[in-house]
Design a protein around this motif. Structure first.
Motif, PDB file in Angstrom:
ATOM      1  N   SER A   1      10.124   1.740   2.877  1.00 19.64           N
ATOM      2  CA  SER A   1      10.799   2.497   3.936  1.00 19.64           C
ATOM      3  C   SER A   1      10.319   3.934   3.996  1.00 19.64           C
ATOM      4  N   SER A   2      10.115   4.556   2.815  1.00 19.64           N
ATOM      5  CA  SER A   2       9.665   5.953   2.790  1.00 19.64           C
ATOM      6  C   SER A   2       8.262   6.105   3.337  1.00 19.64           C
ATOM      7  N   ALA A   3       7.459   5.037   3.297  1.00 21.47           N
ATOM      8  CA  ALA A   3       6.098   5.100   3.828  1.00 21.47           C
ATOM      9  C   ALA A   3       6.042   4.812   5.315  1.00 21.47           C
ATOM     10  N   GLY A   4       7.178   4.558   5.926  1.00 17.46           N
ATOM     11  CA  GLY A   4       7.200   4.319   7.368  1.00 17.46           C
ATOM     12  C   GLY A   4       7.118   2.867   7.744  1.00 17.46           C
ATOM     13  N   TYR A   5       7.280   1.975   6.776  1.00 16.16           N
ATOM     14  CA  TYR A   5       7.211   0.556   7.078  1.00 16.16           C
ATOM     15  C   TYR A   5       8.618   0.003   7.301  1.00 16.16           C
ATOM     16  N   SER A   6       8.687  -1.157   7.895  1.00 18.31           N
ATOM     17  CA  SER A   6       9.961  -1.786   8.192  1.00 18.31           C
ATOM     18  C   SER A   6      10.248  -2.873   7.181  1.00 18.31           C
ATOM     19  N   THR A   7      11.493  -2.916   6.676  1.00 20.57           N
ATOM     20  CA  THR A   7      11.908  -3.973   5.765  1.00 20.57           C
ATOM     21  C   THR A   7      12.848  -4.963   6.442  1.00 20.57           C
ATOM     22  N   ALA A   8      12.966  -4.850   7.751  1.00 21.10           N
ATOM     23  CA  ALA A   8      13.841  -5.782   8.471  1.00 21.10           C
ATOM     24  C   ALA A   8      13.210  -7.168   8.488  1.00 21.10           C
ATOM     25  N   PRO A   9      13.982  -8.211   8.128  1.00 17.87           N
ATOM     26  CA  PRO A   9      13.395  -9.551   8.098  1.00 17.87           C
ATOM     27  C   PRO A   9      13.068 -10.042   9.496  1.00 17.87           C
ATOM     28  N   PRO A  10      11.957 -10.735   9.682  1.00 21.78           N
ATOM     29  CA  PRO A  10      11.607 -11.272  10.989  1.00 21.78           C
ATOM     30  C   PRO A  10      12.397 -12.539  11.286  1.00 21.78           C
ATOM     31  N   THR A  11      12.193 -13.074  12.453  1.00 22.93           N
ATOM     32  CA  THR A  11      12.822 -14.333  12.826  1.00 22.93           C
ATOM     33  C   THR A  11      12.102 -15.464  12.115  1.00 22.93           C
TER      34      THR A  11
ATOM     35  N   PRO B   1       3.589  -5.025  -1.371  1.00 23.03           N
ATOM     36  CA  PRO B   1       3.411  -3.566  -1.311  1.00 23.03           C
ATOM     37  C   PRO B   1       4.003  -2.856  -2.520  1.00 23.03           C
ATOM     38  N   GLN B   2       3.298  -1.822  -2.970  1.00 24.24           N
ATOM     39  CA  GLN B   2       3.756  -0.941  -4.039  1.00 24.24           C
ATOM     40  C   GLN B   2       3.751   0.486  -3.501  1.00 24.24           C
ATOM     41  N   GLN B   3       3.979   1.434  -4.377  1.00 28.69           N
ATOM     42  CA  GLN B   3       3.966   2.830  -3.953  1.00 28.69           C
ATOM     43  C   GLN B   3       2.547   3.293  -3.661  1.00 28.69           C
ATOM     44  N   LYS B   4       2.454   4.333  -2.823  1.00 27.05           N
ATOM     45  CA  LYS B   4       1.192   4.959  -2.447  1.00 27.05           C
ATOM     46  C   LYS B   4       0.215   3.962  -1.825  1.00 27.05           C
ATOM     47  N   ARG B   5       0.758   3.029  -1.064  1.00 29.23           N
ATOM     48  CA  ARG B   5      -0.009   2.072  -0.257  1.00 29.23           C
ATOM     49  C   ARG B   5      -0.839   1.117  -1.107  1.00 29.23           C
ATOM     50  N   TRP B   6      -0.513   0.958  -2.359  1.00 31.05           N
ATOM     51  CA  TRP B   6      -1.151  -0.060  -3.190  1.00 31.05           C
ATOM     52  C   TRP B   6      -0.504  -1.404  -2.916  1.00 31.05           C
ATOM     53  N   LEU B   7      -1.297  -2.448  -3.030  1.00 28.74           N
ATOM     54  CA  LEU B   7      -0.798  -3.818  -2.967  1.00 28.74           C
ATOM     55  C   LEU B   7      -1.059  -4.476  -4.319  1.00 28.74           C
ATOM     56  N   GLN B   8      -0.096  -5.252  -4.783  1.00 30.61           N
ATOM     57  CA  GLN B   8      -0.213  -5.877  -6.097  1.00 30.61           C
ATOM     58  C   GLN B   8       0.039  -7.368  -5.990  1.00 30.61           C
ATOM     59  N   ALA B   9      -0.719  -8.134  -6.748  1.00 34.42           N
ATOM     60  CA  ALA B   9      -0.543  -9.585  -6.803  1.00 34.42           C
ATOM     61  C   ALA B   9      -0.462 -10.020  -8.254  1.00 34.42           C
ATOM     62  N   VAL B  10       0.522 -10.838  -8.560  1.00 31.50           N
ATOM     63  CA  VAL B  10       0.603 -11.475  -9.876  1.00 31.50           C
ATOM     64  C   VAL B  10      -0.260 -12.723  -9.816  1.00 31.50           C
ATOM     65  N   MET B  11      -1.323 -12.734 -10.595  1.00 34.15           N
ATOM     66  CA  MET B  11      -2.342 -13.775 -10.493  1.00 34.15           C
ATOM     67  C   MET B  11      -2.034 -14.921 -11.458  1.00 34.15           C
ATOM     68  N   ARG B  12      -2.066 -16.133 -10.908  1.00 34.13           N
ATOM     69  CA  ARG B  12      -1.839 -17.341 -11.702  1.00 34.13           C
ATOM     70  C   ARG B  12      -3.009 -18.298 -11.519  1.00 34.13           C
TER      71      ARG B  12
ATOM     72  N   ARG C   1      -6.122  -1.297  -2.716  1.00 32.21           N
ATOM     73  CA  ARG C   1      -5.661  -0.332  -1.703  1.00 32.21           C
ATOM     74  C   ARG C   1      -6.786  -0.101  -0.714  1.00 32.21           C
ATOM     75  N   TYR C   2      -6.516  -0.348   0.540  1.00 37.94           N
ATOM     76  CA  TYR C   2      -7.525  -0.218   1.593  1.00 37.94           C
ATOM     77  C   TYR C   2      -7.609   1.227   2.082  1.00 37.94           C
ATOM     78  N   SER C   3      -8.842   1.678   2.333  1.00 40.93           N
ATOM     79  CA  SER C   3      -9.079   3.018   2.873  1.00 40.93           C
ATOM     80  C   SER C   3      -9.586   2.890   4.301  1.00 40.93           C
ATOM     81  N   GLU C   4      -8.812   3.382   5.247  1.00 42.99           N
ATOM     82  CA  GLU C   4      -9.216   3.293   6.646  1.00 42.99           C
ATOM     83  C   GLU C   4     -10.398   4.197   6.940  1.00 42.99           C
ATOM     84  N   ASN C   5     -10.512   5.323   6.239  1.00 42.38           N
ATOM     85  CA  ASN C   5     -11.620   6.242   6.493  1.00 42.38           C
ATOM     86  C   ASN C   5     -12.944   5.677   5.985  1.00 42.38           C
ATOM     87  N   LEU C   6     -12.938   5.127   4.773  1.00 43.22           N
ATOM     88  CA  LEU C   6     -14.172   4.625   4.172  1.00 43.22           C
ATOM     89  C   LEU C   6     -14.444   3.163   4.491  1.00 43.22           C
TER      90      LEU C   6
END
Length: 407
Positions: free
Chosen positions: A28-38, A120-131, A145-150
Motif C-alpha cells: 500500500s505504501s508503494a502505491g499498489y492496491s491490495t483490494a482482491p479482484p473478482t 511483492p516485498q519492500q522496495k519493489r523486490w519480488l521474492q519466491a520460495v523455491m521448491r 527486482r526489475y529496473s525500468e530505466n535499465l
C-alpha cells in the motif's frame, strides 16, 4: 497534468504463499492496491468448504492463501528468460501462471529444477520460495527486482540454511539464437591470450625470485585489461555477452586479472619488509573478481599467517585447497602439515614444492620442504634459465644456455 499511471498490483485468493500484514502495508505504501479482484468460477469452486466423508455435515475448510496477481504491464516487464553472471553463468525463467500469478523457475543442478511464486516485498523486490518440482522440499529463496530505466533485473538467491542472500547481480533478458549468433568474441579471445602470456611471464619471474620483473609483467596485465574494459566489463558490452550466453569470455578475463592480483600479493608478501596490508587488499580484490580463485584464497592465508592470525590462515588454506588447483597448493599443505592440522591420510611425508615459499621460512625436518629434486625451465630476459634444486644442505646450482634436447 495527469499523474503518471502506477501499475496496479492486486492480491487474490489461491493456494500459495500467504501475504502478511507487513507485506500488505509495504504494498500500500508503494502505491499498489491490495483490494482482491473478482474471482472466476475456478477460484470460487476451489474456495468452497469441503464435505466430510461419511458425515452429513460440513467439515472445517482450509483457509485459502493469497497470491499476487500483477497487471499485464508488470507481467510484460518480468516475463521471459533471463541470464546473469555470478560465480557461474545462470539462467532463470519467469512465466505467468494459470491464475495470473508470476512463477519463477530455475535449474539449480543437473536436471534438478525449482519453482516458486513471486510475492511483492519492500522496495519493489519480488521474492519466491523455491521448491523442487518433484517434491515439496524447499530449496531456498530467490529475489528479483526489475529496473525500468535499465530494462534489466537484479537477482539474488538465498539457499536453505544460509543466513543472508547472495550479493545481487544484474540479469539481462536472453537473446534469441539468431541474435546471439551475431555477438562475436574474437576481440576478447585475443585480449585473453595476450594478457595470459604476460601473466605467465610474471609468474615465471616470481618462481625465479625476480619480484621486480614480475611486478612489471603483472601490472601490464592489469593495465591492458583496464584499457579495454569498455569491450568486456562496462555496459553495454558486458550485458551483451551475458545475454548472448557467451559470458565465458568475461569469466576468463576476470580469472586472468584475479591471478595477476594474487601474484602481486605474493610479491608483497616476499618483500622485506613485507607489505601485508597491500597484499591483503590485493587478495580481496582478486576474490571479488573471481570468488573461486584458489590462488588468491591461499595467498590470503599466507598474509593472515604473517599477521599472526593462525586460525584464520588455516581456514583460508583449507578453503583454497578445496577450491581447486593452484600454484601455492603445495606450500599451503606444507604449512598445514607443519601446524599439525591435516588428517593422517592428508599429511605430506615428502612434499615436493616447485618454488620458494612466500614466507621465506626454512625448515630443517625431513618431512617438510627439504628434499627437493625438481628441474624447472624458466624464461627470463630472453634466456633459458635451468634451476637444478638438490638437498637443502647443498648449494643451488644454476646453468645458463640453450634448453636441453630431450633424448
Amino acid at each position: 497534468m495527469d499523474a503518471p499511471q502506477v501499475p496496479v498490483y492486486r492480491v487474490g485468493q489461491a493456494t500459495d504463499v500467504p501475504i502478511s500484514d507487513d507485506i500488505r502495508s509495504a504494498i500500500s505504501s508503494a502505491g499498489y492496491s491490495t483490494a482482491p479482484p473478482t474471482f472466476n468460477a475456478m477460484d470460487k469452486g476451489e474456495g468452497k468448504r469441503k464435505q466430510a466423508k461419511g458425515k452429513g455435515k460440513q467439515a472445517k475448510g482450509v483457509e485459502k492463501e493469497a497470491i499476487w496477481r500483477p497487471s499485464q504491464e508488470v507481467v510484460a516487464q518480468h516475463e521471459g528468460c533471463w541470464r546473469y553472471l555470478a560465480e557461474d553463468e545462470g539462467v532463470f525463467k519467469i512465466v505467468q501462471g494459470s491464475r495470473g500469478e508470476l512463477r519463477l523457475s530455475q535449474e539449480v543442478r543437473d536436471n534438478a529444477f525449482v519453482t516458486g511464486v513471486l510475492i511483492p516485498q519492500q522496495k519493489r523486490w519480488l521474492q519466491a520460495v523455491m521448491r523442487f518440482d518433484s517434491s515439496e522440499h524447499v530449496w531456498g529463496k530467490v529475489l528479483v527486482r526489475y529496473s525500468e530505466n535499465l530494462k534489466s533485473m537484479l537477482y539474488a538467491c538465498q539457499p536453505e540454511g544460509c543466513d543472508d542472500p547472495t550479493p545481487a547481480v544484474e540479469a539481462y533478458r536472453a537473446l534469441t539464437p539468431q541474435e546471439a549468433s551475431l555477438v562475436t568474441t574474437e576481440v576478447l579471445v585475443d585480449l585473453a591470450e595476450r594478457t595470459s602470456k604476460s601473466l605467465h611471464a610474471g609468474l615465471a619471474c616470481i618462481d625465479s625470485g625476480s619480484c621486480g620483473l614480475a611486478r612489471r609483467d603483472l601490472q601490464q596485465v592489469i593495465q591492458d585489461l583496464k584499457e579495454h574494459c569498455s569491450q568486456w566489463e562496462d555496459e553495454p558490452a558486458f550485458a551483451m555477452f551475458v545475454a548472448a550466453g557467451k559470458s565465458w569470455t568475461v569469466r576468463r578475463l576476470r580469472s586472468v586479472r584475479a591471478l595477476a592480483l594474487a601474484a602481486l600479493a605474493e610479491c608483497n608478501v616476499r618483500d622485506e619488509p613485507p607489505a601485508l596490508d597491500e597484499a591483503m587488499e590485493l587478495c580481496d580484490q582478486a576474490l571479488r573478481d573471481d570468488p573461486s580463485c584458489a590462488e588468491a584464497t591461499l595467498q590470503r592465508g599466507f598474509v593472515l599467517a604473517r599477521l599472526g592470525y593462525r586460525t584464520e590462515a588455516e581456514n583460508a588454506w583449507r578453503d583454497g585447497l578445496a577450491s581447486g588447483d593452484a600454484r601455492s597448493k603445495t606450500w599451503a599443505r606444507v604449512e598445514l602439515n607443519h601446524m599439525g592440522s591435516l588428517a593422517e591420510d592428508e599429511i605430506l611425508e615428502e612434499p615436493t614444492p616447485l618454488r620458494t615459499r612466500p614466507s621465506q621460512k626454512q625448515h630443517s625436518t625431513a618431512d617438510e620442504a627439504g628434499h627437493l629434486m625438481k628441474e624447472q625451465e624458466l624464461r627470463e630476459q630472453g634466456r633459458r634459465v635451468v634451476l637444478t634444486f638438490s638437498d637443502p644442505a647443498q648449494q643451488q646450482k644454476k646453468s645458463f644456455g640453450e634448453p636441453r634436447q630431450e633424448s
